[in-house]
Motif scaffolding. Structure first.
Motif, mmCIF file in Angstrom:
data_model
loop_
_atom_site.group_PDB
_atom_site.id
_atom_site.type_symbol
_atom_site.label_atom_id
_atom_site.label_comp_id
_atom_site.label_asym_id
_atom_site.label_seq_id
_atom_site.Cartn_x
_atom_site.Cartn_y
_atom_site.Cartn_z
ATOM 1 N N SER A 78 -132.479 -54.790 56.135
ATOM 2 C CA SER A 78 -132.527 -54.759 57.592
ATOM 3 C C SER A 78 -132.773 -53.331 58.058
ATOM 4 C CB SER A 78 -131.202 -55.275 58.151
ATOM 5 O OG SER A 78 -131.238 -55.232 59.558
ATOM 6 N N CYS A 79 -133.692 -53.187 59.019
ATOM 7 C CA CYS A 79 -133.995 -51.850 59.533
ATOM 8 C C CYS A 79 -134.417 -51.953 61.006
ATOM 9 C CB CYS A 79 -135.095 -51.205 58.713
ATOM 10 S SG CYS A 79 -136.667 -52.090 58.782
ATOM 11 N N PRO A 80 -134.217 -50.870 61.760
ATOM 12 C CA PRO A 80 -134.640 -50.885 63.162
ATOM 13 C C PRO A 80 -136.158 -50.802 63.265
ATOM 14 C CG PRO A 80 -133.739 -48.744 62.594
ATOM 15 C CD PRO A 80 -133.556 -49.623 61.396
ATOM 16 N N GLN A 81 -136.724 -51.554 64.195
ATOM 17 C CA GLN A 81 -138.167 -51.524 64.424
ATOM 18 C C GLN A 81 -138.399 -51.361 65.917
ATOM 19 O OE1 GLN A 81 -140.703 -53.966 62.291
ATOM 20 N NE2 GLN A 81 -139.621 -53.542 60.409
ATOM 21 N N THR A 82 -139.563 -50.875 66.274
ATOM 22 C CA THR A 82 -139.903 -50.686 67.679
ATOM 23 C C THR A 82 -140.943 -51.717 68.082
ATOM 24 O OG1 THR A 82 -139.476 -48.313 67.489
ATOM 25 C CG2 THR A 82 -140.766 -49.042 69.385
ATOM 26 N N GLY A 83 -140.661 -52.405 69.183
ATOM 27 C CA GLY A 83 -141.612 -53.335 69.776
ATOM 28 C C GLY A 83 -141.980 -52.829 71.161
ATOM 29 N N TYR A 84 -142.962 -53.432 71.768
ATOM 30 C CA TYR A 84 -143.400 -53.020 73.102
ATOM 31 C C TYR A 84 -143.562 -54.255 73.979
ATOM 32 C CZ TYR A 84 -144.286 -48.630 70.781
ATOM 33 O OH TYR A 84 -144.125 -47.477 70.069
ATOM 34 N N ARG A 85 -143.175 -54.123 75.233
ATOM 35 C CA ARG A 85 -143.352 -55.206 76.186
ATOM 36 C C ARG A 85 -143.914 -54.606 77.468
ATOM 37 N NH1 ARG A 85 -139.123 -54.474 79.699
ATOM 38 N NH2 ARG A 85 -137.230 -53.628 78.824
ATOM 39 N N THR A 86 -144.558 -55.451 78.254
ATOM 40 C CA THR A 86 -145.109 -55.008 79.526
ATOM 41 C C THR A 86 -144.107 -55.325 80.627
ATOM 42 O OG1 THR A 86 -147.351 -55.416 78.755
ATOM 43 C CG2 THR A 86 -147.045 -55.264 81.132
ATOM 44 N N GLN A 87 -143.767 -54.310 81.383
ATOM 45 C CA GLN A 87 -142.837 -54.473 82.500
ATOM 46 C C GLN A 87 -143.635 -54.405 83.797
ATOM 47 O OE1 GLN A 87 -139.315 -52.050 82.323
ATOM 48 N NE2 GLN A 87 -139.214 -51.881 84.544
ATOM 49 N N GLU A 88 -143.474 -55.400 84.650
ATOM 50 C CA GLU A 88 -144.183 -55.439 85.926
ATOM 51 C C GLU A 88 -143.223 -55.116 87.054
ATOM 52 O OE1 GLU A 88 -145.998 -59.302 86.165
ATOM 53 O OE2 GLU A 88 -147.566 -58.755 84.729
ATOM 54 N N THR A 89 -143.651 -54.210 87.938
ATOM 55 C CA THR A 89 -142.828 -53.784 89.062
ATOM 56 C C THR A 89 -143.626 -53.943 90.357
ATOM 57 O OG1 THR A 89 -141.876 -52.102 87.606
ATOM 58 C CG2 THR A 89 -141.445 -51.861 89.956
ATOM 59 N N PRO A 90 -143.063 -54.589 91.373
ATOM 60 C CA PRO A 90 -143.775 -54.689 92.648
ATOM 61 C C PRO A 90 -143.864 -53.318 93.320
ATOM 62 C CG PRO A 90 -141.610 -55.711 92.813
ATOM 63 C CD PRO A 90 -141.777 -55.273 91.399
ATOM 64 N N VAL A 91 -145.017 -53.060 93.941
ATOM 65 C CA VAL A 91 -145.250 -51.785 94.612
ATOM 66 C C VAL A 91 -145.792 -52.075 96.007
ATOM 67 C CG1 VAL A 91 -146.553 -49.615 94.536
ATOM 68 C CG2 VAL A 91 -145.797 -50.672 92.408
ATOM 69 N N ALA A 92 -145.224 -51.423 97.008
ATOM 70 C CA ALA A 92 -145.674 -51.625 98.393
ATOM 71 C C ALA A 92 -147.117 -51.162 98.549
ATOM 72 C CB ALA A 92 -144.770 -50.841 99.342
ATOM 73 N N ILE A 93 -147.867 -51.862 99.408
ATOM 74 C CA ILE A 93 -149.247 -51.468 99.694
ATOM 75 C C ILE A 93 -149.409 -51.215 101.189
ATOM 76 C CG2 ILE A 93 -150.285 -52.710 97.752
ATOM 77 C CD1 ILE A 93 -151.111 -54.918 99.767
ATOM 78 N N ASP A 94 -150.410 -50.443 101.521
ATOM 79 C CA ASP A 94 -150.808 -50.232 102.916
ATOM 80 C C ASP A 94 -151.903 -51.268 103.172
ATOM 81 O OD1 ASP A 94 -152.010 -49.407 105.280
ATOM 82 O OD2 ASP A 94 -151.893 -47.277 104.772
ATOM 83 N N VAL A 95 -151.555 -52.354 103.889
ATOM 84 C CA VAL A 95 -152.474 -53.488 104.067
ATOM 85 C C VAL A 95 -153.808 -53.065 104.677
ATOM 86 C CG1 VAL A 95 -152.783 -55.733 105.178
ATOM 87 C CG2 VAL A 95 -150.602 -55.180 104.090
ATOM 88 N N PRO A 96 -153.841 -52.297 105.775
ATOM 89 C CA PRO A 96 -155.147 -51.900 106.317
ATOM 90 C C PRO A 96 -155.984 -51.089 105.305
ATOM 91 C CG PRO A 96 -153.441 -51.502 107.945
ATOM 92 C CD PRO A 96 -152.754 -51.868 106.663
ATOM 93 N N LEU A 97 -155.311 -50.252 104.540
ATOM 94 C CA LEU A 97 -156.016 -49.460 103.529
ATOM 95 C C LEU A 97 -156.576 -50.363 102.424
ATOM 96 C CD1 LEU A 97 -156.692 -46.513 102.802
ATOM 97 C CD2 LEU A 97 -154.599 -46.465 101.451
ATOM 98 N N GLU A 98 -155.812 -51.367 102.003
ATOM 99 C CA GLU A 98 -156.278 -52.327 100.992
ATOM 100 C C GLU A 98 -157.451 -53.143 101.532
ATOM 101 O OE1 GLU A 98 -155.022 -53.314 97.486
ATOM 102 O OE2 GLU A 98 -154.666 -51.208 97.877
ATOM 103 N N GLN A 99 -157.399 -53.536 102.802
ATOM 104 C CA GLN A 99 -158.504 -54.287 103.402
ATOM 105 C C GLN A 99 -159.771 -53.440 103.449
ATOM 106 O OE1 GLN A 99 -156.487 -55.342 107.054
ATOM 107 N NE2 GLN A 99 -156.056 -57.426 106.331
ATOM 108 N N ASN A 100 -159.615 -52.163 103.767
ATOM 109 C CA ASN A 100 -160.749 -51.241 103.782
ATOM 110 C C ASN A 100 -161.313 -51.069 102.365
ATOM 111 O OD1 ASN A 100 -162.583 -49.376 104.944
ATOM 112 N ND2 ASN A 100 -161.283 -47.683 104.273
#
Length: 130
Positions: A78-100
């Motif tokens: 038995s030994c320690p191993q490193t795995g990787y996962r994708t973490q998703e985080t919500p981020v606020a947007i500026d709606v008018p800027l996104e529309q532009n």
């Protein structure tokens, strides 16, 4: 050496071999369409952000887990191993800027598609099917 670390180089070589299977014409066409593909991806992402009301930031995060290592002299342990996962985080947007941004991307799409069609024609001239 762990079984996982042994397989990663083999997998990488296999991917390289598979990508080398594309013909020169296929590679040329893919390159010709790369800008259009990028614009389509960005348009889709921006539309999703506007529909949700927020963007999603993705980060690759390492984590440790207990795995099985192999050593020819002492066997498995038995030994320690490193795995990787994708973490998703919500981020606020500026709606008018996104529309532009969406409007600008859509405006750029038609000329990019025209350029891609012309480049594809050049690909067929440079790499005729025999």
């Amino acid at each position: 050496m762990t079984r996982t670390s042994f397989l990663l180089p083999i997998f990488g070589v296999a991917l390289g071999v598979l990508s080398a299977c594309a013909t020169p014409l296929e590679r040329c066409i893919k390159t010709a369409n790369s800008e259009t593909a990028t614009l389509n991806r960005l348009i889709s992402e921006t539309e999703k952000n506007l529909a949700r009301g927020y963007a999603i930031h993705k980060t690759t995060v390492p984590y440790t887990y207990s795995g099985v290592c192999h050593n020819p002299t002492i066997g498995s342990y038995s030994c320690p191993q490193t795995g990787y996962r994708t973490q998703e985080t919500p981020v606020a947007i500026d709606v008018p800027l996104e529309q532009n941004k969406l409007s600008t991307l859509r405006t750029k799409l038609a000329p990019a598609q025209k350029t891609a069609r012309q480049a594809e024609q050049q690909c067929h001239i440079a790499h005729p099917i025999t």
